[in-house]
Design an enzyme around this catalytic site. Structure first.
Site, short mmCIF file in Angstrom:
data_model
loop_
_atom_site.label_atom_id
_atom_site.label_comp_id
_atom_site.label_asym_id
_atom_site.label_seq_id
_atom_site.Cartn_x
_atom_site.Cartn_y
_atom_site.Cartn_z
N HIS A 5 0.92 -1.11 -0.14
CA HIS A 5 -0.11 0.01 0.07
C HIS A 5 0.98 1.26 0.16
O HIS A 5 2.06 1.27 0.70
CB HIS A 5 -0.88 0.14 1.42
CG HIS A 5 -1.57 1.31 1.35
ND1 HIS A 5 -2.38 1.83 0.55
CD2 HIS A 5 -1.47 2.18 2.54
CE1 HIS A 5 -3.01 3.02 1.11
NE2 HIS A 5 -2.37 3.25 2.24
N HIS A 27 0.86 5.81 -1.12
CA HIS A 27 0.13 7.03 -1.23
C HIS A 27 0.66 7.76 -2.54
O HIS A 27 0.74 8.87 -2.70
CB HIS A 27 0.07 7.84 0.01
CG HIS A 27 -0.35 7.46 1.17
ND1 HIS A 27 -0.28 8.17 2.33
CD2 HIS A 27 -1.15 6.24 1.32
CE1 HIS A 27 -0.84 7.44 3.50
NE2 HIS A 27 -1.37 6.26 2.74
N TYR A 75 0.47 -2.29 -21.75
CA TYR A 75 1.30 -2.84 -20.34
C TYR A 75 0.38 -2.62 -19.17
O TYR A 75 0.53 -3.40 -18.16
CB TYR A 75 2.46 -2.33 -20.07
CG TYR A 75 3.80 -3.03 -21.16
CD1 TYR A 75 4.35 -3.99 -20.56
CD2 TYR A 75 3.84 -2.63 -22.31
CE1 TYR A 75 5.18 -5.03 -21.39
CE2 TYR A 75 4.67 -3.19 -23.06
CZ TYR A 75 5.23 -4.56 -22.87
OH TYR A 75 6.18 -5.29 -23.40
#
Length: 223
Positions: free
Chosen positions: A96, A98, A123
Site C-alpha cells: 500500500h 500514497h 502494459y
C-alpha cells in the site's frame, strides 16, 4: 521464499519505494503471507529505514507474536489475502502506498466512477488490469476492507481477477506473488496514472475491445 528471505525482501522493496518517491515520511506499508502467519511493516515506520528483525510478525489469526507494533492496515491486508485466495490472482504480498499521481487521479474521479483508470496502454492491460475505485473511508476503517473484499469477489465472478484496488483519496493496494512482483505492478500502475495526469482528459482514448482481446489472447492478460 522462507521467512528470512521475506524479511529481507520487504526491507529492500521498502527502501526502493522510498528512495524513488513512491512513498514518503511514514506513509505506506508492505506485508507478506507466510505458511503460518504474516509479516507486515510496523505502524508509523518509514519504508526507507526498515530493519528486518523489527518487522511485525503475526500468526494466522492476526495475533502479533513478535516485532514492533503492526500497522493498523493488517486488517485490510488479511481481507485481501482471504478474498483473493480462491481467485486466479491470489495475494502473497500486499503493498500500500500514497503514490502521488494515483491519488491525484482519485481526486479528479467522479463520485460514481467505478474504476480509477481507463485501459490506455497495453502494459497497463497486461501487467495491472482493472483497478476498482473504492469509496472513501477513514484510514483503517473496517468498511474499506469489506468494500475491497467485495470488489475482489465481484471481479473474479465476472472473469476478471484483479491485483489492485484504489482507496479513494488514500492510495492503491496492490498484490502479487512476491514483494518484487507487487512493486513492479505498482510501478506500472503509477506510470499509467502519471500519463493520465499529463494528457487532458478529453484527449485520452482507451484501447478498444478488439485491441484488448488481442492482448488477452496473446499474453493471457486478466482484463
Amino acid at each position: 521464499m522462507n521467512e528470512d528471505q521475506a524479511r529481507d525482501e520487504i526491507v529492500r522493496v521498502g527502501r526502493s519505494l522510498f528512495e524513488r518517491g513512491y512513498v514518503h515520511a511514514t506513509a505506506g506499508n508492505i506485508s507478506v503471507r507466510l505458511a503460518d502467519g504474516f509479516l507486515i511493516t510496523p505502524t508509523d515506520a518509514c519504508l526507507g529505514a526498515l530493519a528486518p528483525e523489527r518487522l511485525a510478525r503475526l500468526d494466522q489469526d492476526g495475533r502479533q507474536t513478535g516485532g514492533d507494533r503492526a500497522s493498523k492496515t493488517i486488517a485490510l491486508h488479511r481481507r485481501i489475502y482471504q478474498a483473493s485466495s480462491s481467485t486466479a490472482a491470489p495475494a502473497r504480498c500486499v503493498i500500500h502506498t500514497h503514490s502521488t499521481h494515483l491519488v491525484a487521479c482519485s481526486l479528479r474521479a467522479g463520485p460514481d466512477q467505478a474504476e480509477l483508470l481507463p485501459p490506455i496502454t497495453p502494459y497497463f492491460v497486461m501487467k495491472v488490469g482493472h483497478v476498482p475505485h473504492i469509496s472513501y473511508h477513514r484510514p483503517g476503517a473496517a468498511e474499506a476492507a469489506e468494500d475491497v473484499a467485495r470488489a475482489i469477489a465481484q471481479y473474479a465472478q465476472a472473469g476478471h481477477p484483479i491485483r489492485a484496488v484504489m482507496l479513494a483519496r488514500l492510495g492503491p493496494n496492490v498484490w502479487h506473488d512476491t514483494p518484487a512482483a507487487a512493486m513492479a505492478l505498482l510501478e506500472e500502475l503509477e506510470e499509467t496514472a502519471r500519463l493520465c495526469m499529463l494528457v487532458p482528459a478529453a484527449s485520452v482514448k482507451p484501447l478498444d475491445m478488439a485491441q484488448i482481446d488481442e492482448l488477452r489472447h496473446t499474453f493471457n492478460a486478466f482484463w
